[in-house]
Design a protein around this motif. Structure first.
Motif, PDB file in Angstrom:
ATOM      1  N   ARG A 130       0.835  -1.211   0.000  1.00  0.00           N
ATOM      2  CA  ARG A 130       0.000   0.000   0.000  1.00  0.00           C
ATOM      3  C   ARG A 130       0.867   1.258   0.000  1.00  0.00           C
ATOM      4  N   GLU A 131       1.808   1.333   0.952  1.00  0.00           N
ATOM      5  CA  GLU A 131       2.595   2.571   1.114  1.00  0.00           C
ATOM      6  C   GLU A 131       3.811   2.627   0.196  1.00  0.00           C
ATOM      7  N   ARG A 132       4.205   1.473  -0.346  1.00  0.00           N
ATOM      8  CA  ARG A 132       5.370   1.378  -1.250  1.00  0.00           C
ATOM      9  C   ARG A 132       6.692   1.639  -0.547  1.00  0.00           C
ATOM     10  N   LYS A 133       6.673   1.741   0.796  1.00  0.00           N
ATOM     11  CA  LYS A 133       7.928   2.002   1.512  1.00  0.00           C
ATOM     12  C   LYS A 133       8.654   0.686   1.744  1.00  0.00           C
ATOM     13  N   ARG A 134      10.007   0.777   1.773  1.00  0.00           N
ATOM     14  CA  ARG A 134      10.789  -0.429   2.042  1.00  0.00           C
ATOM     15  C   ARG A 134      10.607  -0.886   3.473  1.00  0.00           C
ATOM     16  N   VAL A 135      10.548  -2.196   3.671  1.00  0.00           N
ATOM     17  CA  VAL A 135      10.426  -2.757   5.012  1.00  0.00           C
ATOM     18  C   VAL A 135      11.630  -3.670   5.226  1.00  0.00           C
ATOM     19  N   GLU A 136      12.482  -3.274   6.160  1.00  0.00           N
ATOM     20  CA  GLU A 136      13.689  -4.056   6.423  1.00  0.00           C
ATOM     21  C   GLU A 136      13.901  -4.158   7.916  1.00  0.00           C
ATOM     22  N   PRO A 137      14.250  -5.294   8.464  1.00  0.00           N
ATOM     23  CA  PRO A 137      14.311  -6.575   7.776  1.00  0.00           C
ATOM     24  C   PRO A 137      12.907  -7.099   7.491  1.00  0.00           C
ATOM     25  N   ARG A 138      12.817  -8.068   6.588  1.00  0.00           N
ATOM     26  CA  ARG A 138      11.529  -8.668   6.245  1.00  0.00           C
ATOM     27  C   ARG A 138      10.944  -9.343   7.494  1.00  0.00           C
ATOM     28  N   PRO A 139       9.719  -8.989   7.918  1.00  0.00           N
ATOM     29  CA  PRO A 139       9.173  -9.591   9.140  1.00  0.00           C
ATOM     30  C   PRO A 139       8.997 -11.107   8.972  1.00  0.00           C
ATOM     31  N   GLN A 140       9.301 -11.838  10.007  1.00  0.00           N
ATOM     32  CA  GLN A 140       9.187 -13.306   9.938  1.00  0.00           C
ATOM     33  C   GLN A 140       7.908 -13.742  10.659  1.00  0.00           C
ATOM     34  N   ASP A 141       6.765 -13.122  10.359  1.00  0.00           N
ATOM     35  CA  ASP A 141       5.559 -13.529  11.090  1.00  0.00           C
ATOM     36  C   ASP A 141       4.849 -14.672  10.374  1.00  0.00           C
ATOM     37  N   ARG A 142       3.739 -15.113  10.962  1.00  0.00           N
ATOM     38  CA  ARG A 142       3.095 -16.317  10.418  1.00  0.00           C
ATOM     39  C   ARG A 142       2.255 -16.056   9.183  1.00  0.00           C
ATOM     40  N   ASP A 143       1.902 -14.769   8.985  1.00  0.00           N
ATOM     41  CA  ASP A 143       1.096 -14.442   7.804  1.00  0.00           C
ATOM     42  C   ASP A 143       1.913 -14.625   6.533  1.00  0.00           C
ATOM     43  N   VAL A 144       1.278 -15.123   5.500  1.00  0.00           N
ATOM     44  CA  VAL A 144       1.909 -15.235   4.184  1.00  0.00           C
ATOM     45  C   VAL A 144       0.994 -14.531   3.174  1.00  0.00           C
ATOM     46  N   PRO A 145       1.436 -13.397   2.602  1.00  0.00           N
ATOM     47  CA  PRO A 145       2.667 -12.656   2.884  1.00  0.00           C
ATOM     48  C   PRO A 145       2.638 -12.019   4.279  1.00  0.00           C
ATOM     49  N   PRO A 146       3.818 -11.695   4.804  1.00  0.00           N
ATOM     50  CA  PRO A 146       3.847 -10.976   6.076  1.00  0.00           C
ATOM     51  C   PRO A 146       3.174  -9.608   5.922  1.00  0.00           C
ATOM     52  N   ARG A 147       2.798  -9.024   7.059  1.00  0.00           N
ATOM     53  CA  ARG A 147       2.074  -7.736   7.022  1.00  0.00           C
ATOM     54  C   ARG A 147       3.017  -6.569   7.296  1.00  0.00           C
ATOM     55  N   CYS A 148       2.669  -5.423   6.731  1.00  0.00           N
ATOM     56  CA  CYS A 148       3.450  -4.202   6.964  1.00  0.00           C
ATOM     57  C   CYS A 148       3.358  -3.836   8.447  1.00  0.00           C
ATOM     58  N   PRO A 149       4.499  -3.658   9.131  1.00  0.00           N
ATOM     59  CA  PRO A 149       4.454  -3.326  10.562  1.00  0.00           C
ATOM     60  C   PRO A 149       3.795  -1.977  10.812  1.00  0.00           C
ATOM     61  N   ASN A 150       3.745  -1.133   9.781  1.00  0.00           N
ATOM     62  CA  ASN A 150       3.178   0.208   9.948  1.00  0.00           C
ATOM     63  C   ASN A 150       1.676   0.239   9.697  1.00  0.00           C
ATOM     64  N   CYS A 151       1.214  -0.355   8.578  1.00  0.00           N
ATOM     65  CA  CYS A 151      -0.207  -0.190   8.215  1.00  0.00           C
ATOM     66  C   CYS A 151      -0.962  -1.513   8.096  1.00  0.00           C
ATOM     67  N   GLY A 152      -0.265  -2.634   8.180  1.00  0.00           N
ATOM     68  CA  GLY A 152      -0.949  -3.934   8.172  1.00  0.00           C
ATOM     69  C   GLY A 152      -1.249  -4.486   6.788  1.00  0.00           C
ATOM     70  N   ALA A 153      -0.916  -3.723   5.718  1.00  0.00           N
ATOM     71  CA  ALA A 153      -1.152  -4.231   4.354  1.00  0.00           C
ATOM     72  C   ALA A 153      -0.156  -5.354   4.043  1.00  0.00           C
ATOM     73  N   PRO A 154      -0.503  -6.236   3.118  1.00  0.00           N
ATOM     74  CA  PRO A 154       0.454  -7.299   2.793  1.00  0.00           C
ATOM     75  C   PRO A 154       1.737  -6.736   2.186  1.00  0.00           C
ATOM     76  N   LEU A 155       2.858  -7.359   2.517  1.00  0.00           N
ATOM     77  CA  LEU A 155       4.138  -6.965   1.925  1.00  0.00           C
ATOM     78  C   LEU A 155       4.311  -7.663   0.589  1.00  0.00           C
ATOM     79  N   ARG A 156       5.148  -7.087  -0.274  1.00  0.00           N
ATOM     80  CA  ARG A 156       5.405  -7.664  -1.600  1.00  0.00           C
ATOM     81  C   ARG A 156       6.887  -7.470  -1.950  1.00  0.00           C
ATOM     82  N   PRO A 157       7.377  -8.228  -2.917  1.00  0.00           N
ATOM     83  CA  PRO A 157       8.764  -7.997  -3.326  1.00  0.00           C
ATOM     84  C   PRO A 157       8.888  -6.665  -4.058  1.00  0.00           C
ATOM     85  N   ASP A 158      10.058  -6.033  -3.946  1.00  0.00           N
ATOM     86  CA  ASP A 158      10.298  -4.732  -4.593  1.00  0.00           C
ATOM     87  C   ASP A 158      10.758  -4.974  -6.030  1.00  0.00           C
TER      88      ASP A 158
END
Ligand code: OAD
Length: 248
Positions: A130-158
């Motif tokens: 959603r926000e297009r911001k880089r997320v580092e390190p990649r969260p290792q949570d149980r959701d697949v894909p993991p969720r953005c720590p800031n807004c909860g949207a799914p993460l994607r590869p850049d």
């Protein structure tokens, strides 16, 4: 006596600005599959519209994430090959050097290339969908894909998917370099995907010596001044050595 045309070697030695475009073929000898090779290419086994498109991610984020996770592991375990290292060597010999790659595998950087433009992103980086911001390190949570720590949207590869624009700065830098170069190497790309495929055409129009390195013919072959047929991992080290022989 070198197997390469003397005019080609002279053009390389005298180059003021060497511009290089690479595609999946440059990493083929590292064991990273290409896309369009008939038997071994990824698009022979998978449908791009199911995996490399924003609509595919919206419809099935888990499937897309897992496919990229598989490719990320593959790229992480691959090693740069002699073609990547030859390009590092070339960069040392010319006054100005720009390497634009369509590859997301990070192998040019790992080999040591410095002036590098990643036209299609980098598979090892993760962004918020959603926000297009880089997320580092990649969260290792149980959701697949993991969720953005800031807004909860799914993460994607850049990475750039079909139908998405190229990163603006990367595209502008590559366009400017292609228009400014006097020698352009197009290596291991089918020259089928635009806007990247336009870069050697821009170099041609600017009067540069365009050289294709590819075992197969492509739409660029007929227009390139030289079409060197064979694997990049063999041709590039030989070409570098012929143009700039090591001092005895
Ligand atoms: P392709 O798979 O379309 O083309 C790979 C090219 O590499 C072919 O022309 C092969 O003949 C050539 N090749 C194979 N082995 C080689 C070797 N050892 N040395 C030199 N060349 C070799 O890959 P790209 O042109 O990179 O985009 O594809 C462009 C884009 O299409 C990719 O970045 C990707 C893909 O769909 C997205 O995912 C958005």
């Amino acid at each position: 006596m070198s197997k390469f045309d003397q005019q080609l070697l002279k053009a390389l030695r005298n180059a003021r600005h060497l511009f290089v475009l690479t595609g999946a073929g440059v990493s083929a000898e590292s064991g990273v599959p290409t896309f369009r090779d008939a038997m071994s290419g990824l698009w022979a086994r998978f449908r791009p519209e199911d995996l490399a498109a924003p609509e595919a991610f919206a419809a099935n984020p888990k499937r897309v994430w897992e496919w990229y996770a598989w490719r990320r592991r593959l790229c992480a375990s691959a090693k740069p090959n002699p073609a990547h290292y030859a390009l590092v060597e070339m960069e040392r010999h010319v006054p100005r050097f720009t390497l634009a790659t369509q590859n997301v595998d990070d192998l040019h950087r790992r080999a040591g290339s410095r002036s590098l433009i990643e036209l299609h992103g980098n598979i090892h980086r993760t962004i918020c969908s959603r926000e297009r911001k880089r997320v580092e390190p990649r969260p290792q949570d149980r959701d697949v894909p993991p969720r953005c720590p800031n807004c909860g949207a799914p993460l994607r590869p850049d990475v750039v998917w079909f139908g998405e624009p190229l990163p603006e700065a990367a595209q502008q830098e590559a366009l400017a370099a292609a228009a400014d170069c006097d020698v352009c190497l197009s290596i291991g790309t089918s020259s089928a995907v635009y806007p990247a495929a336009a870069l050697p055409e821009i170099a041609l129009e600017a009067g540069a010596t365009v050289v294709e390195i590819n075992p197969a013919e492509t739409p660029l072959s007929r227009r390139a001044r030289y079409a060197l047929r064979g694997p990049a991992g063999e041709i590039l080290p030989a070409l570098t050595q012929a143009a700039w022989p090591p001092a005895c």
